[in-house]
Motif scaffolding. Structure first.
Motif, PDB file in Angstrom:
ATOM      1  N   GLU A 184      -9.005 128.083  60.432  1.00 19.96           N
ATOM      2  CA  GLU A 184      -8.782 127.071  61.465  1.00 19.96           C
ATOM      3  C   GLU A 184      -7.489 126.300  61.215  1.00 19.96           C
ATOM      4  O   GLU A 184      -6.744 125.991  62.145  1.00 19.96           O
ATOM      5  N   LYS A 185      -7.226 125.989  59.960  1.00 15.98           N
ATOM      6  CA  LYS A 185      -5.969 125.343  59.574  1.00 15.98           C
ATOM      7  C   LYS A 185      -5.094 126.366  58.861  1.00 15.98           C
ATOM      8  O   LYS A 185      -5.565 127.079  57.989  1.00 15.98           O
ATOM      9  N   LYS A 218      -2.993 123.400  63.441  1.00 19.50           N
ATOM     10  CA  LYS A 218      -4.108 123.975  64.172  1.00 19.50           C
ATOM     11  C   LYS A 218      -3.609 124.443  65.536  1.00 19.50           C
ATOM     12  O   LYS A 218      -2.677 123.852  66.101  1.00 19.50           O
ATOM     13  N   ARG A 261      -6.195 125.096  71.381  1.00 15.70           N
ATOM     14  CA  ARG A 261      -6.811 126.096  72.260  1.00 15.70           C
ATOM     15  C   ARG A 261      -6.965 125.598  73.690  1.00 15.70           C
ATOM     16  O   ARG A 261      -7.185 126.387  74.606  1.00 15.70           O
TER      17      ARG A 261
END
Length: 236
Positions: A157-158, A210, A213
């Motif tokens: 995610e990161k 990140k 989205r």
């Protein structure tokens, strides 16, 4: 039960081409085939579609049975129907591409399911037409990645900009100027900079980011800014 007369029955199989990225290079998840012919030789993960399931359901089940994984990115790639592709019985194979974050699943896959990750540049010889499937899957990834941030399914995610740099260099097998690549990457405005850094790779450390989205679906063309010769992949 009504059946078509005079027709030969054939098997339908699903083969999963499972790509991972370890932060530096791409890898392919393989298993040693457990049945003859080609027993103990390296194979993609696959199995036969059951009468009560559609192709997607079969692919999801097979991936779950052989790796313990579910809820991963997977899409249908191509159907392989050469009459001679399987020496035992006439078998039509439907290939699927799956993208997995190695850091998240590596221990579970290796310990519980006896699967093994191989670098794409050093993968062993595969059974049947599985090598052809892998090459076609790489071309599909290059095409898809030139349109939108599909490859981020392979990252945690990161992530850091050096990780993204390695991700795209590895897929397109080319060298990007790091400064120019990062500038174009950030110009898409699809990334959220974090306050913490990854400090294992260097003393100075690199900031984590990140993927936003909520934005990228409406700005797919932004990724064409830093893909080398995107027309090559859009027309292939």
């Amino acid at each position: 039960m009504l059946k078509y007369s005079g027709q030969t029955r054939m098997l339908v199989a699903v083969d999963c081409i499972i790509f991972g990225f370890d932060g530096d290079s791409y890898k392919l998840l393989l298993v040693q085939r457990g049945i003859a012919p080609e027993k103990r030789k390296w194979s993609l993960m696959g199995g036969f579609v059951q009468p009560n399931e559609n192709l997607d359901e079969g692919a999801i089940r097979i991936l779950k049975d052989l790796t313990g994984l579910d809820d991963v990115y997977m899409e249908q790639l191509h159907t392989f129907g050469d009459p001679r592709r399987d020496p035992v019985e006439r078998t039509i194979a439907v290939a699927y591409v799956a993208l997995i974050n190695i850091q998240k699943y590596e221990k579970k896959i290796s310990k519980e399911y006896n699967a093994e990750w191989f670098p794409l540049q050093a993968m062993p010889e595969l059974i049947f037409d599985h090598g052809k499937m892998v090459e076609m899957a790489k071309d599909r990834l290059r095409y898809k990645a030139s349109l939108h941030p599909l490859l981020f399914e392979l990252l945690p995610e990161k992530f850091t900009l050096p990780q993204v740099h390695a991700l795209y260099e590895g897929l397109y097998e080319t060298i990007f100027d790091k400064r120019n690549f990062n500038r174009k990457l950030l110009s898409t405005n699809l990334f959220i900079k974090q306050t913490d850094k990854e400090k294992e790779s260097s003393k100075k450390g690199a900031f984590f980011y990140k993927l936003d989205r909520s934005k990228y679906a409406s700005n797919l063309q932004a990724f064409l800014k830093f893909i080398p010769n995107p027309e090559e992949y859009l027309l292939s």
